[in-house]
Design a protein around this motif. Structure first.
Motif, PDB file in Angstrom:
ATOM      1  N   LEU A 165       0.826  -1.208   0.000  1.00 55.55           N
ATOM      2  CA  LEU A 165       0.000   0.000   0.000  1.00 55.55           C
ATOM      3  C   LEU A 165       0.859   1.256   0.000  1.00 55.55           C
ATOM      4  CD1 LEU A 165      -2.795  -1.082   2.520  1.00 55.55           C
ATOM      5  CD2 LEU A 165      -3.000  -0.854   0.050  1.00 55.55           C
ATOM      6  N   LEU A 166       1.973   1.230   0.748  1.00 55.41           N
ATOM      7  CA  LEU A 166       2.868   2.383   0.756  1.00 55.41           C
ATOM      8  C   LEU A 166       3.475   2.615  -0.626  1.00 55.41           C
ATOM      9  CD1 LEU A 166       4.717   1.876   4.173  1.00 55.41           C
ATOM     10  CD2 LEU A 166       3.042   3.646   3.602  1.00 55.41           C
ATOM     11  N   ALA A 167       3.826   1.506  -1.304  1.00 53.51           N
ATOM     12  CA  ALA A 167       4.371   1.639  -2.652  1.00 53.51           C
ATOM     13  C   ALA A 167       3.335   2.221  -3.612  1.00 53.51           C
ATOM     14  CB  ALA A 167       4.842   0.272  -3.147  1.00 53.51           C
ATOM     15  N   ILE A 168       2.099   1.745  -3.497  1.00 55.22           N
ATOM     16  CA  ILE A 168       1.026   2.275  -4.344  1.00 55.22           C
ATOM     17  C   ILE A 168       0.814   3.755  -4.052  1.00 55.22           C
ATOM     18  CG2 ILE A 168      -1.449   2.125  -4.821  1.00 55.22           C
ATOM     19  CD1 ILE A 168      -1.266  -0.873  -4.315  1.00 55.22           C
ATOM     20  N   GLN A 169       0.860   4.096  -2.775  1.00 56.70           N
ATOM     21  CA  GLN A 169       0.687   5.506  -2.402  1.00 56.70           C
ATOM     22  C   GLN A 169       1.810   6.361  -2.983  1.00 56.70           C
ATOM     23  OE1 GLN A 169       1.363   6.451   1.743  1.00 56.70           O
ATOM     24  NE2 GLN A 169      -0.236   8.011   1.741  1.00 56.70           N
ATOM     25  N   TRP A 170       3.060   5.866  -2.897  1.00 55.41           N
ATOM     26  CA  TRP A 170       4.192   6.628  -3.419  1.00 55.41           C
ATOM     27  C   TRP A 170       4.076   6.796  -4.931  1.00 55.41           C
ATOM     28  CZ3 TRP A 170       8.134   5.829  -6.899  1.00 55.41           C
ATOM     29  CH2 TRP A 170       9.184   6.750  -6.867  1.00 55.41           C
ATOM     30  N   LEU A 171       3.680   5.717  -5.622  1.00 48.60           N
ATOM     31  CA  LEU A 171       3.508   5.802  -7.070  1.00 48.60           C
ATOM     32  C   LEU A 171       2.425   6.809  -7.441  1.00 48.60           C
ATOM     33  CD1 LEU A 171       3.775   2.035  -8.089  1.00 48.60           C
ATOM     34  CD2 LEU A 171       5.389   3.854  -8.647  1.00 48.60           C
ATOM     35  N   SER A 172       1.339   6.798  -6.676  1.00 50.86           N
ATOM     36  CA  SER A 172       0.247   7.723  -6.956  1.00 50.86           C
ATOM     37  C   SER A 172       0.677   9.165  -6.746  1.00 50.86           C
ATOM     38  CB  SER A 172      -0.951   7.389  -6.062  1.00 50.86           C
ATOM     39  OG  SER A 172      -1.994   8.324  -6.243  1.00 50.86           O
ATOM     40  N   GLN A 173       1.443   9.396  -5.681  1.00 47.12           N
ATOM     41  CA  GLN A 173       1.893  10.756  -5.382  1.00 47.12           C
ATOM     42  C   GLN A 173       2.934  11.260  -6.384  1.00 47.12           C
ATOM     43  OE1 GLN A 173       3.249  10.270  -1.369  1.00 47.12           O
ATOM     44  NE2 GLN A 173       1.212  10.527  -0.454  1.00 47.12           N
ATOM     45  N   ASN A 174       3.704  10.338  -7.006  1.00 46.66           N
ATOM     46  CA  ASN A 174       4.796  10.729  -7.901  1.00 46.66           C
ATOM     47  C   ASN A 174       4.539  10.289  -9.342  1.00 46.66           C
ATOM     48  OD1 ASN A 174       7.109  11.679  -5.893  1.00 46.66           O
ATOM     49  ND2 ASN A 174       6.158   9.860  -5.007  1.00 46.66           N
ATOM     50  N   LYS A 175       3.268  10.079  -9.687  1.00 45.40           N
ATOM     51  CA  LYS A 175       2.929   9.572 -11.008  1.00 45.40           C
ATOM     52  C   LYS A 175       3.445  10.491 -12.117  1.00 45.40           C
ATOM     53  CE  LYS A 175      -0.968   8.236 -13.916  1.00 45.40           C
ATOM     54  NZ  LYS A 175      -2.450   8.085 -14.001  1.00 45.40           N
ATOM     55  N   ALA A 176       3.229  11.782 -11.985  1.00 44.27           N
ATOM     56  CA  ALA A 176       3.658  12.725 -13.031  1.00 44.27           C
ATOM     57  C   ALA A 176       5.158  12.655 -13.233  1.00 44.27           C
ATOM     58  CB  ALA A 176       3.223  14.132 -12.664  1.00 44.27           C
ATOM     59  N   SER A 177       5.937  12.627 -12.153  1.00 45.65           N
ATOM     60  CA  SER A 177       7.401  12.572 -12.264  1.00 45.65           C
ATOM     61  C   SER A 177       7.852  11.265 -12.893  1.00 45.65           C
ATOM     62  CB  SER A 177       8.031  12.730 -10.877  1.00 45.65           C
ATOM     63  OG  SER A 177       7.680  13.972 -10.303  1.00 45.65           O
ATOM     64  N   ILE A 178       7.166  10.176 -12.535  1.00 43.00           N
ATOM     65  CA  ILE A 178       7.537   8.865 -13.083  1.00 43.00           C
ATOM     66  C   ILE A 178       7.263   8.809 -14.581  1.00 43.00           C
ATOM     67  CG2 ILE A 178       6.986   6.406 -13.007  1.00 43.00           C
ATOM     68  CD1 ILE A 178       6.428   6.768 -10.013  1.00 43.00           C
ATOM     69  N   VAL A 179       6.104   9.306 -14.997  1.00 39.91           N
ATOM     70  CA  VAL A 179       5.770   9.323 -16.431  1.00 39.91           C
ATOM     71  C   VAL A 179       6.775  10.168 -17.201  1.00 39.91           C
ATOM     72  CG1 VAL A 179       4.053  10.089 -18.122  1.00 39.91           C
ATOM     73  CG2 VAL A 179       3.319   8.871 -16.062  1.00 39.91           C
ATOM     74  N   ASP A 180       7.150  11.319 -16.649  1.00 41.21           N
ATOM     75  CA  ASP A 180       8.147  12.167 -17.310  1.00 41.21           C
ATOM     76  C   ASP A 180       9.490  11.447 -17.435  1.00 41.21           C
ATOM     77  OD1 ASP A 180       6.252  14.144 -17.487  1.00 41.21           O
ATOM     78  OD2 ASP A 180       6.965  15.254 -15.711  1.00 41.21           O
ATOM     79  N   GLU A 181       9.867  10.715 -16.379  1.00 43.58           N
ATOM     80  CA  GLU A 181      11.144   9.994 -16.414  1.00 43.58           C
ATOM     81  C   GLU A 181      11.124   8.879 -17.452  1.00 43.58           C
ATOM     82  OE1 GLU A 181      15.060   8.902 -15.323  1.00 43.58           O
ATOM     83  OE2 GLU A 181      13.862  10.732 -15.145  1.00 43.58           O
ATOM     84  N   VAL A 182       9.978   8.190 -17.571  1.00 40.87           N
ATOM     85  CA  VAL A 182       9.854   7.137 -18.584  1.00 40.87           C
ATOM     86  C   VAL A 182      10.004   7.722 -19.991  1.00 40.87           C
ATOM     87  CG1 VAL A 182       8.254   5.476 -19.627  1.00 40.87           C
ATOM     88  CG2 VAL A 182       8.481   5.599 -17.146  1.00 40.87           C
ATOM     89  N   GLU A 183       9.344   8.850 -20.232  1.00 34.83           N
ATOM     90  CA  GLU A 183       9.454   9.501 -21.533  1.00 34.83           C
ATOM     91  C   GLU A 183      10.889   9.951 -21.795  1.00 34.83           C
ATOM     92  OE1 GLU A 183       7.214   9.631 -23.856  1.00 34.83           O
ATOM     93  OE2 GLU A 183       5.763   8.572 -22.574  1.00 34.83           O
ATOM     94  N   ARG A 184      11.564  10.448 -20.778  1.00 40.48           N
ATOM     95  CA  ARG A 184      12.960  10.880 -20.938  1.00 40.48           C
ATOM     96  C   ARG A 184      13.857   9.707 -21.294  1.00 40.48           C
ATOM     97  NH1 ARG A 184      17.771  11.496 -18.309  1.00 40.48           N
ATOM     98  NH2 ARG A 184      17.070  10.147 -16.609  1.00 40.48           N
ATOM     99  N   LEU A 185      13.649   8.577 -20.618  1.00 43.78           N
ATOM    100  CA  LEU A 185      14.464   7.398 -20.891  1.00 43.78           C
ATOM    101  C   LEU A 185      14.200   6.867 -22.304  1.00 43.78           C
ATOM    102  CD1 LEU A 185      14.231   5.543 -17.457  1.00 43.78           C
ATOM    103  CD2 LEU A 185      16.174   6.831 -18.371  1.00 43.78           C
ATOM    104  N   LYS A 186      12.935   6.934 -22.747  1.00 43.25           N
ATOM    105  CA  LYS A 186      12.622   6.520 -24.110  1.00 43.25           C
ATOM    106  C   LYS A 186      13.362   7.400 -25.121  1.00 43.25           C
ATOM    107  CE  LYS A 186       8.018   4.518 -23.411  1.00 43.25           C
ATOM    108  NZ  LYS A 186       6.565   4.662 -23.724  1.00 43.25           N
TER     109      LYS A 186
END
Length: 221
Positions: A165-186
């Protein structure tokens, strides 16, 4: 005693209004039997009057003492703010809490002045009972959960679930940053592929391969 009180009223109002009760002067008669009083009868009336008066006085004092004891047992009402605080602990509706507090105040005042039980307002405790039951049920559920935590298997399972649940919460809180990082890596991956295509090593390797396949093999043939 009731008969004696009536006799006293009769003596003071009609028979001997100008004499103290009981009248034991000369020629006085008994107000109960209307017979002439001799010395012994006069003494008996005097003793009986003392007995009645002392008995009434003792009964009055006993009644006063009992009244005082009962009044002292009447619980004092809390302050309105304290009442609301406790009602909040029970998660009681504020309007219901204020209405009940008002009824309690009226009951407390009536208890100090009423002469009959019917004069004291009744209290409907269903609201309080229901709120208390909810709190008890919640506490029972908490106790059950704490007991389950003490079991090793259940505890590990719950700890794993908490981490999930903590991991899900962290992902939800940082979703925008994670998506941006995925696009950057691509994008970086695409650039690395493009850079790799411009590397001269590929030309050199191809030249070597062609030399082996065409030139060397031709000479060998």
């Amino acid at each position: 005693m009731a008969l004696w009180e009536q006799a006293k009223k009769f003596s003071q109002a009609y028979a001997y209004p100008s004499h103290a009760f009981p009248n034991v002067d000369v020629d006085a008669r008994c107000v109960l039997c209307q017979q002439a009083l001799d010395d012994d009868g006069k003494a008996r009336l005097g003793h009986f009057e003392s007995f009645v008066v002392s008995g009434l006085e003792e009964a009055g004092k006993a009644a006063e003492n009992l009244y005082g004891e009962l009044i002292n047992k009447v619980p004092a009402l809390p302050q309105a703010k304290d009442w609301r605080l406790q009602a909040g602990v029970l998660k009681l509706d504020e309007d219901d809490a204020d209405a009940l507090f008002s009824t309690l105040g009226a009951r407390s005042v009536a208890a100090l002045t009423a002469t009959k039980l019917e004069e004291i307002p009744a209290i409907d405790w269903a609201i309080i009972d229901g709120a208390c039951l909810k709190v008890f049920d919640a506490q029972a559920a908490e106790v059950k959960a704490l007991k389950e935590l003490q079991e090793d298997g259940k505890r590990k399972q719950l700890e794993a679930r908490v981490l999930e649940l903590l991991a899900i919460q962290w992902l939800s809180q940082n979703k925008a940053s994670i998506v941006d990082e995925v696009e950057r890596l691509k994008t970086l991956g695409q650039l690395d592929k493009a850079i790799a295509l411009t590397n001269t090593n590929l030309l050199t390797r191809k030249h070597t391969d062609l030399a082996k396949d065409e030139l060397h093999k031709g000479y060998q043939d």
